[in-house]
Design a protein around this motif. Structure first.
Motif, mmCIF file in Angstrom:
data_model
loop_
_atom_site.group_PDB
_atom_site.id
_atom_site.type_symbol
_atom_site.label_atom_id
_atom_site.label_comp_id
_atom_site.label_asym_id
_atom_site.label_seq_id
_atom_site.Cartn_x
_atom_site.Cartn_y
_atom_site.Cartn_z
ATOM 1 N N LYS A 2 66.597 39.749 -46.716
ATOM 2 C CA LYS A 2 65.301 39.314 -46.183
ATOM 3 C C LYS A 2 64.553 38.471 -47.195
ATOM 4 N N ASN A 3 63.822 37.482 -46.690
ATOM 5 C CA ASN A 3 62.886 36.744 -47.530
ATOM 6 C C ASN A 3 63.475 36.062 -48.751
ATOM 7 N N PHE A 4 64.670 35.556 -48.626
ATOM 8 C CA PHE A 4 65.202 34.796 -49.765
ATOM 9 C C PHE A 4 64.745 33.358 -49.612
ATOM 10 N N ASP A 5 64.028 32.855 -50.599
ATOM 11 C CA ASP A 5 63.616 31.455 -50.516
ATOM 12 C C ASP A 5 63.781 30.766 -51.868
ATOM 13 N N VAL A 6 64.111 29.493 -51.784
ATOM 14 C CA VAL A 6 64.345 28.691 -52.986
ATOM 15 C C VAL A 6 63.332 27.553 -53.003
ATOM 16 N N ALA A 7 62.643 27.411 -54.134
ATOM 17 C CA ALA A 7 61.684 26.301 -54.295
ATOM 18 C C ALA A 7 62.331 25.268 -55.218
ATOM 19 N N ILE A 8 62.402 24.025 -54.744
ATOM 20 C CA ILE A 8 62.948 22.964 -55.598
ATOM 21 C C ILE A 8 61.875 21.897 -55.791
ATOM 22 N N ASP A 9 61.513 21.662 -57.009
ATOM 23 C CA ASP A 9 60.539 20.609 -57.306
ATOM 24 C C ASP A 9 61.154 19.605 -58.262
ATOM 25 N N GLY A 10 60.542 18.437 -58.305
ATOM 26 C CA GLY A 10 61.028 17.418 -59.233
ATOM 27 C C GLY A 10 60.506 16.058 -58.829
ATOM 28 N N PRO A 11 60.696 15.070 -59.692
ATOM 29 C CA PRO A 11 60.163 13.730 -59.416
ATOM 30 C C PRO A 11 60.937 13.014 -58.307
ATOM 31 N N SER A 12 60.369 11.897 -57.825
ATOM 32 C CA SER A 12 61.030 11.204 -56.728
ATOM 33 C C SER A 12 62.359 10.608 -57.177
ATOM 34 N N GLY A 13 63.316 10.671 -56.266
ATOM 35 C CA GLY A 13 64.623 10.081 -56.536
ATOM 36 C C GLY A 13 65.547 10.962 -57.352
ATOM 37 N N ALA A 14 65.170 12.214 -57.608
ATOM 38 C CA ALA A 14 66.043 13.090 -58.403
ATOM 39 C C ALA A 14 67.194 13.631 -57.566
ATOM 40 N N GLY A 15 67.183 13.334 -56.270
ATOM 41 C CA GLY A 15 68.268 13.804 -55.397
ATOM 42 C C GLY A 15 67.949 15.124 -54.723
ATOM 43 N N LYS A 16 66.671 15.529 -54.801
ATOM 44 C CA LYS A 16 66.284 16.824 -54.228
ATOM 45 C C LYS A 16 66.707 16.935 -52.764
ATOM 46 N N SER A 17 66.316 15.941 -51.971
ATOM 47 C CA SER A 17 66.538 16.058 -50.524
ATOM 48 C C SER A 17 68.018 16.139 -50.173
ATOM 49 N N SER A 18 68.813 15.184 -50.672
ATOM 50 C CA SER A 18 70.217 15.195 -50.259
ATOM 51 C C SER A 18 70.954 16.420 -50.794
ATOM 52 N N LEU A 19 70.634 16.822 -52.024
ATOM 53 C CA LEU A 19 71.308 17.994 -52.588
ATOM 54 C C LEU A 19 70.866 19.275 -51.883
ATOM 55 N N ALA A 20 69.559 19.404 -51.691
ATOM 56 C CA ALA A 20 69.032 20.628 -51.076
ATOM 57 C C ALA A 20 69.526 20.756 -49.634
ATOM 58 N N ARG A 21 69.581 19.631 -48.932
ATOM 59 C CA ARG A 21 70.029 19.664 -47.531
ATOM 60 C C ARG A 21 71.467 20.186 -47.462
ATOM 61 N N ARG A 22 72.313 19.663 -48.366
ATOM 62 C CA ARG A 22 73.717 20.067 -48.321
ATOM 63 C C ARG A 22 73.904 21.518 -48.772
ATOM 64 N N CYS A 23 73.156 21.915 -49.797
ATOM 65 C CA CYS A 23 73.267 23.315 -50.249
ATOM 66 C C CYS A 23 72.788 24.260 -49.155
ATOM 67 N N ALA A 24 71.719 23.879 -48.461
ATOM 68 C CA ALA A 24 71.177 24.735 -47.397
ATOM 69 C C ALA A 24 72.227 24.923 -46.304
ATOM 70 N N ALA A 25 72.892 23.816 -45.934
ATOM 71 C CA ALA A 25 73.919 23.898 -44.886
ATOM 72 C C ALA A 25 75.064 24.788 -45.356
ATOM 73 N N GLU A 26 75.454 24.635 -46.597
ATOM 74 C CA GLU A 26 76.567 25.410 -47.164
ATOM 75 C C GLU A 26 76.242 26.907 -47.211
ATOM 76 N N LEU A 27 74.971 27.229 -47.515
ATOM 77 C CA LEU A 27 74.618 28.626 -47.753
ATOM 78 C C LEU A 27 73.882 29.279 -46.576
ATOM 79 N N GLY A 28 73.720 28.537 -45.483
ATOM 80 C CA GLY A 28 73.086 29.112 -44.298
ATOM 81 C C GLY A 28 71.582 29.304 -44.432
#
Ligand code: DC
Length: 226
Positions: A2-28
């Protein structure tokens, strides 16, 4: 779990969106791109010809805004008063305006509950600038994802070219530096690494290596929490 959440912060262009999207899909987990929400407010202000730096003008617009978010085939979509604006908010001219409107406390307060509600109701990987420091201070895992400005500009340029948007390296680098400066030095919720965040620097890593690293950090914490 229950309630597992990951916060990812960082400057623009660090790849947050593409990396986080793929990790989220991989880990459900559900991926939430909070930059897209600020971009939607920026787009609304621009469409009305407002000065995005003008806090009062932007504040007056907020009650009129209906910002919707949904998922289609696993992709986050953004809606502005019912219209799908997911593509339009990615235009380079919207980036600076998103950064401008995001500096206003009134905008950040307006969007806070929407973000927290998503995290309450789902197991999320949420990315942004103040997720670990302000929005989800109790996140089970906080990651500060960064890379040199040059590496980020290089990647952003390739991304834009792939979408058919022609720009030069210098132009993209300047845009990144200007946004870094603005996002890190604003008074309200500036971008900074949370004290308990894991710092991940991807300057020397390609996408697959960054993905493996990020995913393994998240997977390990999920196992610890299980
Ligand atoms: O992640 P992005 O580049 O799409 O975000 C656009 C702008 O929105 C960015 O310059 C800063 C702002 N932003 C913010 O202030 N807080 C967030 N949680 C996410 C984005």
């Amino acid at each position: 779990m229950k309630n597992f959440d990951v916060a990812i912060d960082g400057p623009s262009g660090a790849g947050k969106s593409s990396l986080a999207r793929r990790c989220a899909a991989e880990l459900g987990l559900l991926y939430v791109d909070t930059g897209a929400i600020y971009r939607t407010v920026g787009l609304a202000a621009r469409r009305l010809g407002l000065d995005c730096k003008d806090e009062q003008a932007v504040a007056a617009l907020l009650p009129e805004l209906e910002i919707g978010m949904g998922y289609e085939n696993g992709e986050q979509r953004m809606f502005l008063n019912g219209e799908d604006v997911s593509r339009e908010i990615r235009m380079p001219e919207i980036s600076m305006c998103a950064s401008d409107v995001s500096a206003h406390a009134v905008v950040r307060d307006f969007l806070m509950e929407m973000q927290r509600k998503l995290a309450r109701e789902n197991m999320v990987i949420m990315d942004g600038r103040d997720i670990g420091t302000v929005v989800l201070p109790d996140a089970k895992l906080k990651i500060y994802l960064t890379a040199s400005a040059e590496a980020r500009a290089e990647r952003r340029m390739k991304e834009l070219l792939a979408k058919g948007v022609e720009t030069g390296f210098d132009e993209v680098l300047q845009d990144i530096l200007r946004r870094d400066e603005q996002d890190m030095n604003r008074e309200v919720a500036p971008l900074r690494q949370a004290e308990d965040a894991v710092r991940v620097d991807t300057t020397e890593l390609d996408f697959d290596q960054s993905f493996e690293l990020l995913c393994s950090i998240i997977r390990q914490r999920m196992e610890e929490e299980a």
